[in-house]
Design a protein around this motif. Sequence first.
Motif, PDB file in Angstrom:
ATOM      1  N   PHE A  81      10.027 -26.002 -81.462  1.00  0.00           N
ATOM      2  CA  PHE A  81      10.286 -26.040 -80.018  1.00  0.00           C
ATOM      3  C   PHE A  81       9.059 -25.661 -79.205  1.00  0.00           C
ATOM      4  O   PHE A  81       8.669 -26.372 -78.271  1.00  0.00           O
ATOM      5  N   PHE A  82       8.441 -24.539 -79.556  1.00  0.00           N
ATOM      6  CA  PHE A  82       7.389 -23.984 -78.707  1.00  0.00           C
ATOM      7  C   PHE A  82       6.097 -24.806 -78.744  1.00  0.00           C
ATOM      8  O   PHE A  82       5.402 -24.888 -77.726  1.00  0.00           O
ATOM      9  N   VAL A  83       5.747 -25.401 -79.879  1.00  0.00           N
ATOM     10  CA  VAL A  83       4.505 -26.187 -79.936  1.00  0.00           C
ATOM     11  C   VAL A  83       4.556 -27.385 -78.992  1.00  0.00           C
ATOM     12  O   VAL A  83       3.662 -27.555 -78.154  1.00  0.00           O
ATOM     13  N   PRO A  84       5.588 -28.250 -79.070  1.00  0.00           N
ATOM     14  CA  PRO A  84       5.617 -29.357 -78.103  1.00  0.00           C
ATOM     15  C   PRO A  84       5.802 -28.898 -76.663  1.00  0.00           C
ATOM     16  O   PRO A  84       5.257 -29.510 -75.741  1.00  0.00           O
ATOM     17  N   PHE A  85       6.564 -27.805 -76.479  1.00  0.00           N
ATOM     18  CA  PHE A  85       6.776 -27.320 -75.117  1.00  0.00           C
ATOM     19  C   PHE A  85       5.458 -26.885 -74.488  1.00  0.00           C
ATOM     20  O   PHE A  85       5.159 -27.224 -73.334  1.00  0.00           O
ATOM     21  N   VAL A  86       4.657 -26.126 -75.251  1.00  0.00           N
ATOM     22  CA  VAL A  86       3.394 -25.628 -74.710  1.00  0.00           C
ATOM     23  C   VAL A  86       2.349 -26.735 -74.656  1.00  0.00           C
ATOM     24  O   VAL A  86       1.651 -26.893 -73.646  1.00  0.00           O
ATOM     25  N   SER A  87       2.214 -27.512 -75.735  1.00  0.00           N
ATOM     26  CA  SER A  87       1.128 -28.498 -75.810  1.00  0.00           C
ATOM     27  C   SER A  87       1.391 -29.743 -74.969  1.00  0.00           C
ATOM     28  O   SER A  87       0.451 -30.320 -74.406  1.00  0.00           O
ATOM     29  N   LEU A  88       2.653 -30.154 -74.870  1.00  0.00           N
ATOM     30  CA  LEU A  88       2.956 -31.396 -74.149  1.00  0.00           C
ATOM     31  C   LEU A  88       3.407 -31.166 -72.706  1.00  0.00           C
ATOM     32  O   LEU A  88       3.312 -32.087 -71.884  1.00  0.00           O
ATOM     33  N   LEU A  89       3.890 -29.973 -72.396  1.00  0.00           N
ATOM     34  CA  LEU A  89       4.376 -29.701 -71.041  1.00  0.00           C
ATOM     35  C   LEU A  89       3.569 -28.610 -70.334  1.00  0.00           C
ATOM     36  O   LEU A  89       2.941 -28.855 -69.306  1.00  0.00           O
ATOM     37  N   LEU A  90       3.582 -27.407 -70.905  1.00  0.00           N
ATOM     38  CA  LEU A  90       3.029 -26.256 -70.199  1.00  0.00           C
ATOM     39  C   LEU A  90       1.515 -26.342 -70.018  1.00  0.00           C
ATOM     40  O   LEU A  90       1.000 -26.135 -68.911  1.00  0.00           O
ATOM     41  N   PHE A  91       0.792 -26.631 -71.081  1.00  0.00           N
ATOM     42  CA  PHE A  91      -0.673 -26.674 -70.986  1.00  0.00           C
ATOM     43  C   PHE A  91      -1.157 -27.796 -70.060  1.00  0.00           C
ATOM     44  O   PHE A  91      -1.986 -27.550 -69.165  1.00  0.00           O
ATOM     45  N   PRO A  92      -0.673 -29.039 -70.224  1.00  0.00           N
ATOM     46  CA  PRO A  92      -1.076 -30.080 -69.258  1.00  0.00           C
ATOM     47  C   PRO A  92      -0.679 -29.734 -67.821  1.00  0.00           C
ATOM     48  O   PRO A  92      -1.431 -30.029 -66.882  1.00  0.00           O
ATOM     49  N   ALA A  93       0.504 -29.089 -67.662  1.00  0.00           N
ATOM     50  CA  ALA A  93       0.942 -28.720 -66.315  1.00  0.00           C
ATOM     51  C   ALA A  93      -0.010 -27.707 -65.698  1.00  0.00           C
ATOM     52  O   ALA A  93      -0.296 -27.758 -64.488  1.00  0.00           O
ATOM     53  N   CYS A  94      -0.522 -26.778 -66.500  1.00  0.00           N
ATOM     54  CA  CYS A  94      -1.494 -25.800 -65.996  1.00  0.00           C
ATOM     55  C   CYS A  94      -2.758 -26.508 -65.518  1.00  0.00           C
ATOM     56  O   CYS A  94      -3.302 -26.178 -64.453  1.00  0.00           O
ATOM     57  N   CYS A  95      -3.218 -27.467 -66.301  1.00  0.00           N
ATOM     58  CA  CYS A  95      -4.431 -28.205 -65.926  1.00  0.00           C
ATOM     59  C   CYS A  95      -4.222 -28.999 -64.640  1.00  0.00           C
ATOM     60  O   CYS A  95      -5.093 -29.017 -63.755  1.00  0.00           O
ATOM     61  N   ILE A  96      -3.048 -29.627 -64.523  1.00  0.00           N
ATOM     62  CA  ILE A  96      -2.760 -30.435 -63.334  1.00  0.00           C
ATOM     63  C   ILE A  96      -2.601 -29.540 -62.103  1.00  0.00           C
ATOM     64  O   ILE A  96      -3.133 -29.837 -61.024  1.00  0.00           O
ATOM     65  N   CYS A  97      -1.867 -28.425 -62.269  1.00  0.00           N
ATOM     66  CA  CYS A  97      -1.625 -27.522 -61.138  1.00  0.00           C
ATOM     67  C   CYS A  97      -2.893 -26.806 -60.693  1.00  0.00           C
ATOM     68  O   CYS A  97      -2.976 -26.333 -59.556  1.00  0.00           O
ATOM     69  N   LEU A  98      -3.872 -26.731 -61.572  1.00  0.00           N
ATOM     70  CA  LEU A  98      -5.150 -26.149 -61.185  1.00  0.00           C
ATOM     71  C   LEU A  98      -5.818 -27.029 -60.135  1.00  0.00           C
ATOM     72  O   LEU A  98      -6.494 -26.546 -59.220  1.00  0.00           O
ATOM     73  N   LEU A  99      -5.609 -28.340 -60.237  1.00  0.00           N
ATOM     74  CA  LEU A  99      -6.163 -29.299 -59.277  1.00  0.00           C
ATOM     75  C   LEU A  99      -5.184 -29.609 -58.151  1.00  0.00           C
ATOM     76  O   LEU A  99      -5.608 -29.977 -57.053  1.00  0.00           O
ATOM     77  N   CYS A 100      -3.894 -29.462 -58.438  1.00  0.00           N
ATOM     78  CA  CYS A 100      -2.861 -29.786 -57.442  1.00  0.00           C
ATOM     79  C   CYS A 100      -1.924 -28.587 -57.259  1.00  0.00           C
ATOM     80  O   CYS A 100      -0.830 -28.545 -57.849  1.00  0.00           O
ATOM     81  N   PRO A 101      -2.338 -27.596 -56.485  1.00  0.00           N
ATOM     82  CA  PRO A 101      -1.556 -26.357 -56.329  1.00  0.00           C
ATOM     83  C   PRO A 101      -0.142 -26.577 -55.797  1.00  0.00           C
ATOM     84  O   PRO A 101       0.728 -25.742 -56.048  1.00  0.00           O
ATOM     85  N   PHE A 102       0.089 -27.675 -55.094  1.00  0.00           N
ATOM     86  CA  PHE A 102       1.414 -27.894 -54.507  1.00  0.00           C
ATOM     87  C   PHE A 102       2.482 -28.141 -55.578  1.00  0.00           C
ATOM     88  O   PHE A 102       3.682 -28.140 -55.284  1.00  0.00           O
ATOM     89  N   LEU A 103       2.055 -28.336 -56.835  1.00  0.00           N
ATOM     90  CA  LEU A 103       3.010 -28.538 -57.927  1.00  0.00           C
ATOM     91  C   LEU A 103       3.361 -27.237 -58.642  1.00  0.00           C
ATOM     92  O   LEU A 103       3.993 -27.248 -59.694  1.00  0.00           O
ATOM     93  N   ASN A 104       2.945 -26.118 -58.070  1.00  0.00           N
ATOM     94  CA  ASN A 104       3.146 -24.816 -58.723  1.00  0.00           C
ATOM     95  C   ASN A 104       4.612 -24.496 -58.998  1.00  0.00           C
ATOM     96  O   ASN A 104       4.928 -23.762 -59.930  1.00  0.00           O
TER      97      ASN A 104
END
Length: 698
Positions: A337-360
């Motif tokens: 559960f945690f590997v796909p959750f972090v690698s496919l959702l959480l980590f990319p979301a962190c990278c995107i939200c770093l550039l697009c704060p409105f998605l926080n």
Amino acid sequence: MKKSKIILRYSFLLFFVGALLFVRVQKLHSHYDIKETEVEGILWSYQIDGNQLKAEIKAKELILIQYYFQTEQEKIDFEQQYHLGDTLKLIGTFKRPTSNRNFHLFDYQNYLKSKKIFWILNASQINHIKHTKNPLFIWKGELYRQINKRENAAYFKYLLLGDSSEIDTNFKDNAQFLGISHLFAISGMHVHLLVGMLLWIIQKIMHKKSVQGVILFCFLIFYCFLTNFSPSVVRASSFFLLLWLKKQKKWRISSLFLLGTIFIGMLFYNPYYIYHLGFLLSFLVSFALLYYSRFQKKQSYFKQLFQTSWISFWIGLPILIRNFFRVNFLTPIWNLFFVPFVSLLLFPACCICLLCPFLNTILDCLFWILNRCMEIGNQITLFEFSFAYISLPILFCYYMIIGYALSFFFKRNYKSFFLLFIILFLHYHIGIWRMYSTLTMLDVGQGDSILIQFPHNQGNILIDTGGTISYSKEKWKQKKKEYSIGESITIPYLRSVGIHGLDYLILTHGDIDHIGEAINLIDNFKVQNVIFNNDDYNGLETELIQVLEKKKINYYKGLKELKIGDNKLSFLNTKEYGNENDNSNVICLNINHYKFLFMGDAGVNKEKDIIEKYKLTDIDFLKVGHHGSNTSSGQYFISNIAPKNCLISVGKNNRYGHPKESVMDILDDYCDIYRTDLKGSIQILINQNSYKIRTYSP
């Protein structure tokens, strides 16, 4: 190709053993002398916890700085005016990093060696010389400033930069319990995800491979710089770059050979990396995944994920046992559960939200889900087991058996795992095979904690728990988590010797340096019985009793005798005194005809009463009363019991001046003296006709 594999295997063994020998015999080399008082260098990294500043300064070499802010305004000024890369001048005193003082436990000095840090400077003054003009530090500082604007800044830093200084300790503990800490410690997964996203972008923009290679190289160097050149990030970045070059240049070199080259190169740079847990796990797991990849066929994502988690779990298991003494066997399942959750959702979301704060808001939801799932997972404790510390020879034996079992696993022959589980079963019940009694006086600073283990797991007794006095502080001075002797020393040590529960916890009296970690201990271990001293319960004891009653643990006071097998503990009760120290439980223990006397903090008045009532003589081992204070160990008492060996539990450079010279003069005439402040942990191994005394420090 076969020759290169043989060379690779022997190179791994040769350089690993060579590095071990180097660390053992090579003297530390430093550009500084302990007499120096000034250092000028670049602010490499820092973290602030309460009123304490810990910083790494790059001068002639990397130095760890410790400084305490005198006022809240000074702390605020530092955070606003000092930036990474700035040149500072510091005035203070050098000291060697503290080494571990207890058997089997974490060694801070070796950890700092792995970072090439040989000195700690206790700074009394910090002066700002100039601001940095280095663009790398400027970009890094700006990145940190942008992240700090977010509500979930701590998670951003942890997940993207490997900076765990601000993360909640409960989060880290939960991740460690579930065995998913690797998802947050920057490693190959993070590097591959970042580089994968970068390559996808630059391949859309340009098609020239040489330009792509330059951009890739610059990015990896910068990312290593952002993470302070963490060994696992350096390994992953170097390996990815070499694999990319191999593909572009069509090198006919195995990936294992490339990984081995990086391993050897990093050890050449710093042989002390063998003390770095991230370095060891990173290479061991990477090597295993590459080696066993030849057995894996194309299959579904989750089946491949399970096999990868399965290999990683077993390869990491001996290292985890040696360092943490406990393992959660549900880790491969949690990873599904945690590997796909972090690698496919959480980590990319962190990278995107770093550039697009409105998605926080989306990111906040993901972090909420992560925390709730981790809390649920931590409630399932049935599959977590603790194992005793393993020596290097046993560690290598484990790896031979695990390697054998995994090789047959991919051939669908699972019988080999039965051997592995049998060995783990025997390891878990190691106390049954212990042939002798052991008494260990732990170095818990200015306090007492003594563990008694009888042979064949007949009984485990802990006399006192240690503890530290905490003082009320202003809010700005308060740390995220105060130091705990229980979590750092007592509890890990009990696990390291294969103890899963205590038959008796004996508390000599209610002072915090003897009882302070009792509740923490009971929350982490199954304790059958607790024994108090004779006097009225004080505040600490009353608080403990509430916990005991809630957990339905038996507790007693005023015992006269306790028998465990052929061994007897006698409680030398006299009368009630007007102070907590003299009311201490004084215990006489007989093991194989050897007499042990534990004095707690009892003073000279009780010593005199004990001699008159019990007629003690010829004591083989005396636990000296009250840490060697001149209120105990009177001439009359010592001359009557005539101890052969005296054990003193006392904090190094303690503010009380213990042990007192007058007491040492008395003891010197009768016994050999063993002090925890000089020798660290003290261990006595008792056979039928002999005993052996070991100390952690020579």
